[in-house]
Enzyme design. Structure first.
Site, PDB file in Angstrom:
ATOM      1  N   GLY A   1       0.830  -1.213   0.000  1.00 27.95           N
ATOM      2  CA  GLY A   1       0.000   0.000   0.000  1.00 27.95           C
ATOM      3  C   GLY A   1       0.854   1.249   0.000  1.00 27.95           C
ATOM      4  O   GLY A   1       2.081   1.192  -0.022  1.00 27.95           O
ATOM      5  N   THR A   2       0.197   2.403   0.016  1.00 25.68           N
ATOM      6  CA  THR A   2       0.933   3.651   0.118  1.00 25.68           C
ATOM      7  C   THR A   2       1.306   3.884   1.580  1.00 25.68           C
ATOM      8  O   THR A   2       0.749   3.266   2.482  1.00 25.68           O
ATOM      9  CB  THR A   2       0.088   4.832  -0.393  1.00 25.68           C
ATOM     10  OG1 THR A   2      -1.192   4.758   0.220  1.00 25.68           O
ATOM     11  CG2 THR A   2      -0.056   4.774  -1.900  1.00 25.68           C
ATOM     12  N   ALA A   3       2.239   4.803   1.784  1.00 27.02           N
ATOM     13  CA  ALA A   3       2.808   4.987   3.124  1.00 27.02           C
ATOM     14  C   ALA A   3       1.919   5.831   4.021  1.00 27.02           C
ATOM     15  O   ALA A   3       1.152   6.673   3.560  1.00 27.02           O
ATOM     16  CB  ALA A   3       4.186   5.628   3.002  1.00 27.02           C
TER      17      ALA A   3
ATOM     18  N   ASP B   1      -0.100   9.123   2.306  1.00 31.18           N
ATOM     19  CA  ASP B   1      -0.192   9.311   0.868  1.00 31.18           C
ATOM     20  C   ASP B   1      -1.212   8.302   0.346  1.00 31.18           C
ATOM     21  O   ASP B   1      -1.317   7.204   0.881  1.00 31.18           O
ATOM     22  CB  ASP B   1       1.187   9.058   0.238  1.00 31.18           C
ATOM     23  CG  ASP B   1       1.264   9.585  -1.168  1.00 31.18           C
ATOM     24  OD1 ASP B   1       0.308  10.266  -1.594  1.00 31.18           O
ATOM     25  OD2 ASP B   1       2.274   9.318  -1.847  1.00 31.18           O
TER      26      ASP B   1
END
Lengths: 245, 253
Positions: free
Chosen positions: A35-37, A52
């Site tokens: 996934g995004t951070a 994000d």
């Protein structure tokens, strides 16, 4: 035969491998990295959460990518990994926070809430037929005594407390950024700045405010506050973190 | 339970104090002689005792008489302790059914201990009184809860009146429960000094229980006094004149 036996170690979640590992839990950690951070920073003046997000198309409504959630007045949760799994834990957090108010007439401590969540996550690593949660949470908030606290939950159900932490995609790069610059953080604004810097370290070519979200829980108010997307854009612009394209 | 039979704290002029119905008949308890019959035919249960709580500058004083009675007509025990420590800096007086009160106190101690071991800090009085009122719902017990929070500028004393409907009322000065509550309240009204420290408040608490013991048949046989401060709970026994009894001081628990 030998081969199929070995494969079984990573199928059954409740089965240890011969060297003592739980592969399904480790795979769930991989899911978090896909996934995004999400980043959390604890400052003396409050806790900052930032994340994000990825928009699949210019037609997607940016607000529908929910990475940061309010759990109670004084509590925020940033998530990385499977969003649907995370939502279940966010709702559990909200209910647990209300139970605390009903039972004790007090707001739940960040540590107490975190442990309630991780105890729930752990159950899914030991129950037959279940699958672990494919998400990590950053739980930030201000306790009744005014202390800012920041915790991480991971798919094994272990709670960790942090001064600053990143989870999700390119976690290592973000954590390096946090480690390098954390000592200079004093105010909530410093915390936001560091959080955005850390997120920028995970993204090639800068950040786009559309998919991003951020929230603060200042000690002074003890209240969760989300940043408007325009405020995030201003922050990014001032510090040259915007995607140039 | 008929909601109209819920205790009306302080407003009830009846000398029998708070009443609770139970399915059972006469039970061993701090009961008085007024066993009316409730609407559904079940025997009514009343509290027969006197317990008082007083807020001092540096803590809370809780005091009770030492009599247990059957129906308020027979003294079944002359040396009962009706103040129990439930938290490192809090104690509870009990009026009502003994069995229910004992089970209630055990449960409250367990809640307090569990909270402390899980979170590595003590329950605040807000948390303790919330749990105490929640657990009390439906029980034929009417306690006073006195305790002390650490506070940033010295001890912060708190006194709560709890009732069997789950009610919780914080008292800033003093409170009394049990069949002797009206007599005790009269004494408290006259003697209580809001600025007094804990040692100055103790004689007032003793006087209030002794006054009730004079006129309420379900109260008597001396006084138990508990001092609740940030150092903990200290309990002592006194005789029917209010004098300290030899070798009888000591903490409960």
């Amino acid at each position: 035969m030998q081969n199929s036996q070995q494969q079984a170690y990573d199928r059954g979640i409740t089965i240890f491998s011969p060297d003592g590992r739980l592969y399904q839990v480790e795979y769930a950690r991989e899911a978090v990295k896909r996934g995004t951070a999400a980043v959390g920073v604890r400052t003396p003046e409050g806790v900052v959460l930032a994340a994000d997000g990825r928009l699949r198309s210019s037609l997607q409504v940016a607000e529908s990518v929910e990475k940061i959630h309010k759990a109670d007045e004084h509590l925020g949760i940033a998530t990385a990994g499977h969003a649907a799994d995370a939502r279940q834990l966010v709702d559990l957090s909200r209910r647990r926070a209300q139970v605390e108010r009903l039972r004790y007439g007090e707001a739940v401590d960040v540590e107490t809430l975190t442990k309630a969540i991780t105890d729930n996550i752990q159950e899914f690593t030991q129950t037959g037929g279940a699958r672990p949660f494919g998400c990590a949470l950053l739980i930030g908030g201000v306790d009744e005594d005014g202390s800012p606290r920041l915790f991480e939950t991971d798919p094994s159900g272990t709670p960790y407390e942090w001064k600053a932490v990143a989870v999700g995609g390119n976690q290592r790069e973000a954590q390096d950024e946090l480690e390098a610059n954390y000592p200079e953080v004093e105010t909530v604004d410093d915390g936001l700045q560091l959080a955005f810097d850390a997120l920028a370290a995970t993204a090639d070519g800068g950040l786009t405010p559309e998919g991003m979200s951020a929230a603060t829980i200042p000690v002074e108010t003890g209240s969760f506050e989300t940043l408007e997307r325009s405020e995030i854009a201003d922050h990014l612009d001032e510090n040259g973190l915007l995607d140039e394209e | 339970m008929n909601p109209n039979d819920r205790p009306t704290l302080g407003a009830d002029g009846s000398p029998t104090g708070d009443r609770f119905e139970t399915g059972a008949g006469l039970q061993d308890g701090f009961a008085d002689g007024d066993h009316g019959v409730a609407g559904d035919g079940a025997a009514e249960y009343s509290t027969g005792t006197t317990t008082v709580g007083l807020v001092a500058a540096d803590g809370v004083v809780l005091a009770t008489d030492r009599r247990a009675s059957l129906g308020g007509r027979f003294v079944s025990n002359k040396d009962v302790v009706k103040v129990e420590q439930v938290h490192p800096t809090a104690a509870l007086t009990i009026a009502g059914s003994v069995g229910a009160a004992q089970a209630y106190i055990k449960q409250l101690r367990a809640e307090s201990d569990l909270y402390r071991t899980r979170r590595d800090r003590r329950m605040s009085m807000e948390a303790l009184s919330s749990v105490a009122s929640g657990l009390l719902r439906g029980l034929p017990v009417s306690p006073l809860l006195g305790g002390v929070d650490p506070g940033t500028e010295g001890a912060e004393p708190h006194l709560y009146q709890l009732d069997g409907a789950g009610g919780r009322i914080e008292e800033s000065a003093y409170a009394a429960t049990g069949s002797g509550m009206t007599v005790a309240t009269g004494a408290l009204e006259r003697e209580y000094d809001p600025d007094a420290d804990i040692e100055a408040v103790v004689p007032t608490a003793v006087d209030a229980v002794l006054a009730a013991s004079e006129r309420d048949t379900a109260s008597g046989n001396g006084v138990v006094v508990a001092r609740v401060t940030s150092d903990g709970v200290e309990t002592e026994r006194r005789d029917g004149t209010g004098a300290l009894m030899n070798g009888a001081t000591g903490d409960i628990q």
